[in-house]
Design a protein around this motif. Structure first.
Motif, PDB file in Angstrom:
ATOM      1  N   LEU A  75      45.641  33.341  43.285  1.00 50.27           N
ATOM      2  CA  LEU A  75      44.929  34.516  42.790  1.00 50.27           C
ATOM      3  C   LEU A  75      44.488  34.356  41.343  1.00 50.27           C
ATOM      4  CD1 LEU A  75      47.108  37.405  44.258  1.00 50.27           C
ATOM      5  CD2 LEU A  75      44.850  36.693  45.002  1.00 50.27           C
TER       6      LEU A  75
ATOM      7  N   ASP B  92      39.652  40.683  47.998  1.00 54.20           N
ATOM      8  CA  ASP B  92      38.790  40.675  46.812  1.00 54.20           C
ATOM      9  C   ASP B  92      38.382  42.080  46.400  1.00 54.20           C
ATOM     10  OD1 ASP B  92      38.453  37.746  46.511  1.00 54.20           O
ATOM     11  OD2 ASP B  92      37.542  37.939  48.499  1.00 54.20           O
TER      12      ASP B  92
ATOM     13  N   ARG C   7      40.489  38.990  37.023  1.00 57.51           N
ATOM     14  CA  ARG C   7      41.560  38.011  37.235  1.00 57.51           C
ATOM     15  C   ARG C   7      41.621  36.953  36.146  1.00 57.51           C
ATOM     16  NH1 ARG C   7      40.114  37.796  43.546  1.00 57.51           N
ATOM     17  NH2 ARG C   7      41.716  39.168  44.386  1.00 57.51           N
TER      18      ARG C   7
ATOM     19  N   CYS D 282      47.489  43.352  49.711  1.00 62.60           N
ATOM     20  CA  CYS D 282      46.245  42.837  49.127  1.00 62.60           C
ATOM     21  C   CYS D 282      46.466  41.442  48.542  1.00 62.60           C
ATOM     22  CB  CYS D 282      45.730  43.788  48.047  1.00 62.60           C
ATOM     23  SG  CYS D 282      45.019  45.311  48.706  1.00 62.60           S
TER      24      CYS D 282
ATOM     25  N   CYS E 251      43.070  43.077  42.477  1.00 58.94           N
ATOM     26  CA  CYS E 251      41.735  42.864  43.055  1.00 58.94           C
ATOM     27  C   CYS E 251      40.872  44.024  42.579  1.00 58.94           C
ATOM     28  CB  CYS E 251      41.797  42.824  44.575  1.00 58.94           C
ATOM     29  SG  CYS E 251      42.391  44.355  45.329  1.00 58.94           S
TER      30      CYS E 251
ATOM     31  N   SER F   8      35.943  37.225  40.472  1.00 59.70           N
ATOM     32  CA  SER F   8      35.914  38.600  40.978  1.00 59.70           C
ATOM     33  C   SER F   8      34.921  38.758  42.124  1.00 59.70           C
ATOM     34  CB  SER F   8      35.556  39.561  39.846  1.00 59.70           C
ATOM     35  OG  SER F   8      34.352  39.164  39.218  1.00 59.70           O
TER      36      SER F   8
END
Length: 293
Positions: free
Chosen positions: A6, A98, A291, A92, A128, A11
């Motif tokens: 992750l 996403d 992220r 998630c 996310c 994004s």
């Protein structure tokens, strides 16, 4: 699960769209809207319900999937129990979602189940991006006017690029990148012995600096084809001002950064808080989690 996957994951694109299902009267709208988005972004759909699994719920969901023409090959359904916030967030992460879609009422005091404090917690903690739909429609919403909040943050360029990606897929050609200037707050931070002329000069320079900063970010964004990007300085309390601006513009979507853990200089001077937006949603809201570390 390797959570390292992750970190620094872009994004966008939205490859997996998660949907928090609450068996409320808005279920059909949320489900239909999510399916439309999954088609637009060519994404897999992950339907998640946190709560008791019953035959009545299963029958209701099966009936809606059939009625909305949802391709079952592109859908996974997860039934789980536990704390709604932590369970949804964990699901998630496990499924590398996403974009998480939530139905949301405009006014905080009308929030129910996934909404209210639950929605607020998800919006703040999700790893996310989160899309809050205020008026989900089974046939899908039209996203023509997009407004992006351009705060001083390393996340902002990712948020604008994600907005451009979103606009390209929903065929929107109207993006307004807006930055908030809180001059009363700035005045309070200045020395008390400043003359009126000096104060005006500082305010003007500060506004110019903000405009230049915003323009520099926009010029670094990805190529946007024929999408028109307008830059706008708005004055007022951060969070509150952008909410009012989105309302005035009759925006279809307001896009903001996910909350910062580490605040920048401007955030330390002025309280920047998306609470103003969450307590009274002006329209659909996309919270972009870029992220980045």
């Amino acid at each position: 699960m390797d959570y390292q996957k992750l970190k620094r994951r872009p994004s966008y694109p939205f490859e997996t769209i998660g949907v928090a299902l609450a068996f409320s009267p808005r279920l059909e709208g949320v489900l239909g809207e999510s399916w439309k988005l999954a088609q637009v972004f060519d994404a897999q759909l992950l339907l998640m319900h946190i709560g008791e699994r019953t035959r009545t719920k299963e029958a209701r969901l099966d009936e809606l999937i059939d009625r909305l023409g949802i391709d079952e090959q592109r859908v996974r359904i997860i039934w789980s129990e536990g704390d709604p916030v932590s369970t949804l967030l964990e699901l998630c992460k496990l499924n590398i979602v996403d974009l998480l879609v939530l139905g949301a009422m405009r006014k905080e005091n009308m929030f129910r189940f996934y909404l209210g404090s639950v929605a607020r917690s998800i919006s703040r903690k999700a790893k996310c991006s989160v899309l809050l739909l205020t008026e989900p429609k089974a046939e899908g919403s039209v996203f023509k006017k997009l407004v992006v909040n351009s705060v001083e943050s390393p996340k902002t360029i990712h948020t604008i690029n994600t907005t451009i990606y979103f606009a390209e897929h929903v065929c929107s050609k109207d993006i307004v990148v807006a930055t908030e200037v809180h001059q009363p707050g700035l005045a309070m931070t200045m020395a008390g012995n400043s003359t009126a002329g000096e104060a005006s000069k500082i305010k003007r320079e500060f506004t110019d600096d903000e405009a230049n900063r915003m323009h520099a970010i926009v010029t670094r964004c990805r190529k946007q084809g024929d999408i028109e990007i307008t830059e706008k300085i708005i004055k007022g309390k951060p969070g509150f001002a952008i909410r009012q601006f989105a309302e005035t513009k009759k925006a279809d979507l307001l896009v903001i950064n996910s909350p910062d853990v580490k605040y920048g200089l401007i955030d330390r001077i002025f309280t920047h808080d998306m609470e103003y937006i969450l307590e009274d949603l002006p329209c659909n809201v996309l919270i972009v989690h870029s992220r980045i570390s």
